[in-house]
Design a protein around this motif. Structure first.
Motif, mmCIF file in Angstrom:
data_model
loop_
_atom_site.group_PDB
_atom_site.id
_atom_site.type_symbol
_atom_site.label_atom_id
_atom_site.label_comp_id
_atom_site.label_asym_id
_atom_site.label_seq_id
_atom_site.Cartn_x
_atom_site.Cartn_y
_atom_site.Cartn_z
ATOM 1 N N SER A 196 18.313 -11.423 25.925
ATOM 2 C CA SER A 196 19.257 -10.339 26.250
ATOM 3 C C SER A 196 19.715 -9.570 25.018
ATOM 4 C CB SER A 196 20.468 -10.917 26.990
ATOM 5 O OG SER A 196 21.095 -11.922 26.203
ATOM 6 N N ARG A 197 19.871 -10.240 23.906
ATOM 7 C CA ARG A 197 20.337 -9.578 22.683
ATOM 8 C C ARG A 197 19.172 -9.442 21.713
ATOM 9 N NH1 ARG A 197 26.287 -12.264 21.381
ATOM 10 N NH2 ARG A 197 27.288 -11.658 23.358
ATOM 11 N N GLN A 198 18.573 -8.279 21.714
ATOM 12 C CA GLN A 198 17.423 -8.041 20.855
ATOM 13 C C GLN A 198 17.866 -7.762 19.419
ATOM 14 O OE1 GLN A 198 13.853 -7.954 21.805
ATOM 15 N NE2 GLN A 198 14.883 -9.244 23.316
ATOM 16 N N SER A 199 17.070 -8.247 18.477
ATOM 17 C CA SER A 199 17.343 -8.048 17.055
ATOM 18 C C SER A 199 16.013 -8.082 16.316
ATOM 19 C CB SER A 199 18.274 -9.146 16.532
ATOM 20 O OG SER A 199 17.628 -10.411 16.599
ATOM 21 N N LEU A 200 16.083 -7.912 15.003
ATOM 22 C CA LEU A 200 14.860 -7.989 14.209
ATOM 23 C C LEU A 200 14.196 -9.355 14.352
ATOM 24 C CD1 LEU A 200 15.867 -6.114 10.924
ATOM 25 C CD2 LEU A 200 14.337 -5.319 12.741
ATOM 26 N N ARG A 201 15.001 -10.398 14.512
ATOM 27 C CA ARG A 201 14.433 -11.740 14.666
ATOM 28 C C ARG A 201 13.653 -11.870 15.974
ATOM 29 N NH1 ARG A 201 18.904 -16.227 12.658
ATOM 30 N NH2 ARG A 201 18.918 -15.633 10.442
ATOM 31 N N THR A 202 14.225 -11.366 17.051
ATOM 32 C CA THR A 202 13.507 -11.472 18.323
ATOM 33 C C THR A 202 12.251 -10.609 18.310
ATOM 34 O OG1 THR A 202 14.883 -9.724 19.295
ATOM 35 C CG2 THR A 202 15.592 -12.007 19.626
ATOM 36 N N TYR A 203 12.342 -9.423 17.703
ATOM 37 C CA TYR A 203 11.147 -8.581 17.601
ATOM 38 C C TYR A 203 10.062 -9.289 16.790
ATOM 39 C CZ TYR A 203 14.216 -4.804 19.197
ATOM 40 O OH TYR A 203 15.085 -4.024 19.917
ATOM 41 N N ALA A 204 10.475 -9.908 15.684
ATOM 42 C CA ALA A 204 9.507 -10.637 14.858
ATOM 43 C C ALA A 204 8.900 -11.800 15.637
ATOM 44 C CB ALA A 204 10.177 -11.142 13.584
ATOM 45 N N GLY A 205 9.726 -12.462 16.448
ATOM 46 C CA GLY A 205 9.215 -13.568 17.255
ATOM 47 C C GLY A 205 8.219 -13.112 18.302
ATOM 48 N N VAL A 206 8.509 -11.984 18.952
ATOM 49 C CA VAL A 206 7.568 -11.431 19.932
ATOM 50 C C VAL A 206 6.241 -11.103 19.252
ATOM 51 C CG1 VAL A 206 7.096 -9.470 21.444
ATOM 52 C CG2 VAL A 206 9.355 -10.535 21.459
ATOM 53 N N ALA A 207 6.323 -10.428 18.112
ATOM 54 C CA ALA A 207 5.100 -10.061 17.388
ATOM 55 C C ALA A 207 4.330 -11.302 16.950
ATOM 56 C CB ALA A 207 5.455 -9.199 16.180
ATOM 57 N N ALA A 208 5.039 -12.317 16.457
ATOM 58 C CA ALA A 208 4.366 -13.531 15.989
ATOM 59 C C ALA A 208 3.689 -14.264 17.141
ATOM 60 C CB ALA A 208 5.373 -14.446 15.293
ATOM 61 N N GLY A 209 4.367 -14.355 18.285
ATOM 62 C CA GLY A 209 3.777 -15.037 19.431
ATOM 63 C C GLY A 209 2.519 -14.348 19.925
ATOM 64 N N ILE A 210 2.574 -13.023 20.026
ATOM 65 C CA ILE A 210 1.395 -12.279 20.484
ATOM 66 C C ILE A 210 0.286 -12.341 19.441
ATOM 67 C CG2 ILE A 210 0.545 -9.981 21.085
ATOM 68 C CD1 ILE A 210 3.236 -9.409 22.338
ATOM 69 N N ALA A 211 0.656 -12.267 18.165
ATOM 70 C CA ALA A 211 -0.354 -12.361 17.104
ATOM 71 C C ALA A 211 -1.060 -13.711 17.145
ATOM 72 C CB ALA A 211 0.299 -12.138 15.743
ATOM 73 N N PRO A 216 -8.561 -13.530 21.647
ATOM 74 C CA PRO A 216 -8.184 -12.119 21.802
ATOM 75 C C PRO A 216 -7.998 -11.668 23.243
ATOM 76 C CG PRO A 216 -9.875 -12.342 20.125
ATOM 77 C CD PRO A 216 -9.727 -13.690 20.757
ATOM 78 N N ASN A 217 -8.852 -12.133 24.156
ATOM 79 C CA ASN A 217 -8.697 -11.686 25.546
ATOM 80 C C ASN A 217 -7.373 -12.157 26.131
ATOM 81 O OD1 ASN A 217 -10.200 -14.284 25.315
ATOM 82 N ND2 ASN A 217 -9.902 -14.344 27.521
ATOM 83 N N ASP A 218 -6.949 -13.376 25.795
ATOM 84 C CA ASP A 218 -5.653 -13.857 26.265
ATOM 85 C C ASP A 218 -4.516 -13.084 25.607
ATOM 86 O OD1 ASP A 218 -6.854 -15.687 27.887
ATOM 87 O OD2 ASP A 218 -6.428 -17.432 26.638
ATOM 88 N N GLY A 219 -4.673 -12.773 24.329
ATOM 89 C CA GLY A 219 -3.634 -12.019 23.640
ATOM 90 C C GLY A 219 -3.386 -10.662 24.281
ATOM 91 N N PHE A 220 -4.459 -9.967 24.631
ATOM 92 C CA PHE A 220 -4.292 -8.661 25.269
ATOM 93 C C PHE A 220 -3.781 -8.805 26.704
ATOM 94 C CE2 PHE A 220 -6.731 -7.293 21.649
ATOM 95 C CZ PHE A 220 -6.252 -6.013 21.408
ATOM 96 N N ALA A 221 -4.148 -9.901 27.373
ATOM 97 C CA ALA A 221 -3.611 -10.143 28.714
ATOM 98 C C ALA A 221 -2.109 -10.395 28.664
ATOM 99 C CB ALA A 221 -4.323 -11.331 29.355
ATOM 100 N N ILE A 222 -1.633 -11.001 27.593
ATOM 101 C CA ILE A 222 -0.195 -11.203 27.411
ATOM 102 C C ILE A 222 0.481 -9.901 27.010
ATOM 103 C CG2 ILE A 222 1.546 -12.399 26.018
ATOM 104 C CD1 ILE A 222 -0.641 -14.629 25.651
ATOM 105 N N GLY A 223 -0.143 -9.182 26.093
ATOM 106 C CA GLY A 223 0.482 -7.980 25.555
ATOM 107 C C GLY A 223 0.588 -6.841 26.550
ATOM 108 N N LEU A 224 -0.390 -6.695 27.448
ATOM 109 C CA LEU A 224 -0.385 -5.558 28.362
ATOM 110 C C LEU A 224 0.834 -5.546 29.285
ATOM 111 C CD1 LEU A 224 -1.755 -3.033 29.419
ATOM 112 C CD2 LEU A 224 -3.136 -4.474 30.934
ATOM 113 N N PRO A 225 1.167 -6.630 29.993
ATOM 114 C CA PRO A 225 2.376 -6.590 30.834
ATOM 115 C C PRO A 225 3.647 -6.355 30.025
ATOM 116 C CG PRO A 225 1.000 -8.475 31.402
ATOM 117 C CD PRO A 225 0.451 -7.907 30.136
ATOM 118 N N LEU A 226 3.717 -6.947 28.833
ATOM 119 C CA LEU A 226 4.912 -6.753 28.010
ATOM 120 C C LEU A 226 5.015 -5.304 27.540
ATOM 121 C CD1 LEU A 226 4.991 -10.005 25.820
ATOM 122 C CD2 LEU A 226 6.002 -9.574 28.063
#
Length: 377
Positions: free
Chosen positions: A42-57, A64-74
């Motif tokens: 609920s409370r987005q910050s640089l840390r949560t953004y970094a976590g989202v990027a790290a998880g998808i990375a 790669p196919n799973d990564g894009f399957a995760i990234g597309l809905p998000l």
């Protein structure tokens, strides 16, 4: 709820078998759970953004196919859903995809000549990716084998379907609980989609390519889907436990839940042990094949520290890559002729016409019968 979700996911035999293995699916699952969870924070910050990027990375780097399957809905949620719309989420998703896909793209140009060429070769290796239905195949592999290719002769054991039935029950109970308890406190919350919606859509997005495009099945393919469904299933389990304890015959209800969970864990442990035993037997077979090859002048066998000056190339009809690795040879690809093959290792198969005159040597004492080595004269 998080410990219960972790226990449900960690108690699966697939997780027990693969979590410590050099396979990408568990790590993809962890990246998916982290990315989706932090995206919904609920409370987005640089840390949560970094976590989202790290998880998808992480997920994209692993698969790669799973990564894009995760990234597309998000990404679609960050662009289209007002409650989740924001530049930070968009940048985090795109940044994670780029960071994870970059090494894959570089390798595609270095080793395969380009992205299209790598995708084409990958499709060929996977047996020609195409529209099809693999639902039944994924049901059959819930008790093994580790790789069902082809799956035509594999059946469905009723006991192995218990997780699918239990998962359906628990997820349904979890969704019912969320719908019953959802009481918006403001207009903005009233228009916010349930977080579970995005989680379930992401889980489905990961599973669909395997169910609709891949002509074979492996139980590990759906580990990310199981991991994303686990929180909703955990909520459903807690709801059922609460209902059982609130009834007039609370001990009967609690006992019934305990028996079901105990039976589920027993099935999963037995499946993990059974598949581990089969895999251990297969690895012993590879070592025995390597010993026979070495006795007949091919490879260095399975002895630690053994060396050979003569290079060798191994062909066969199954497990060619691990057999070649254990024997100290290079794996040969599909061949219409002998080419540079030093030997053929076949299991329950006749040699091709061009190798019928090669000396034949049976491999004794194997876990799986029918191993034969044909050494080039």
């Amino acid at each position: 709820m998080a410990p219960v979700a972790a226990a449900l996911y960690g108690g699966l035999w697939i997780t027990l078998f693969y979590a410590s293995a050099a396979m990408p699916n568990h790590y993809t699952a962890m990246g998916a759970v982290g990315a989706v969870g932090l995206f919904l924070w609920s409370r987005q910050s640089l840390r949560t953004y970094a976590g989202v990027a790290a998880g998808i990375a992480l997920a994209t780097l692993m698969r790669p196919n799973d990564g894009f399957a995760i990234g597309l809905p998000l990404l679609l949620a960050a662009l289209l859903v007002p409650a989740w719309r924001g530049r930070g989420r968009v940048v985090a998703v795109l940044g994670g995809l780029a960071a994870g896909a970059l090494p894959w793209a570089v390798e595609a140009y270095v080793r395969f000549g380009g992205v299209r060429e790598r995708l084409t070769e990958a499709s060929e290796v996977q047996g020609d990716l195409r529209p099809l239905l693999s639902f039944v195949h994924h049901l059959t592999v819930m008790d093994g084998p580790l790789l069902c290719r082809p799956c035509d002769s594999d059946g469905i054991r009723p006991v192995a379907t218990e997780w699918w039935l239990l998962l359906l029950l628990l997820v349904t109970a979890g969704l019912w609980t969320l719908r019953r308890e959802r009481a918006p406190q403001s207009a903005s919350e009233a228009t916010r989609p349930p977080a579970t919606t995005l989680t379930l859509l992401t889980a489905l997005a990961i599973a669909l390519p395997y169910l609709l495009l891949v002509p074979y099945a492996a139980p590990r393919f759906l580990l990310p889907t199981h991991a994303l469904l686990a929180p909703t299933a955990a909520l459903g389990l807690l709801t059922l436990v609460g209902v059982a304890r609130a009834g007039r015959h609370r001990w009967v209800g609690a006992g019934l839940v305990g028996v079901v969970l105990g039976g589920h864990l027993l099935v999963q442990v037995l499946l993990a042990h059974g598949n581990a035993t089969i895999q251990a037997g297969a690895r012993d077979d590879w070592a025995r094949v390597a010993e026979v090859l070495e006795r007949h002048g091919v490879g260095n066998g399975s002895r630690p520290g053994a060396r050979t000056d003569a290079p060798c190339t191994l062909g066969g009809n199954t497990s060619v890559i691990p057999l070649a690795h254990v024997a100290g040879c290079a794996p040969g690809g599909p061949a219409d002729g002998p080419g540079d093959l030093s030997a053929l290792v076949l299991r329950e198969a006749a040699p091709p016409h061009w190798a019928r005159d090669w000396p034949r040597h049976a491999v004794p004492g194997t876990y799986s019968s029918g191993w034969v080595v044909h050494v080039r004269p």
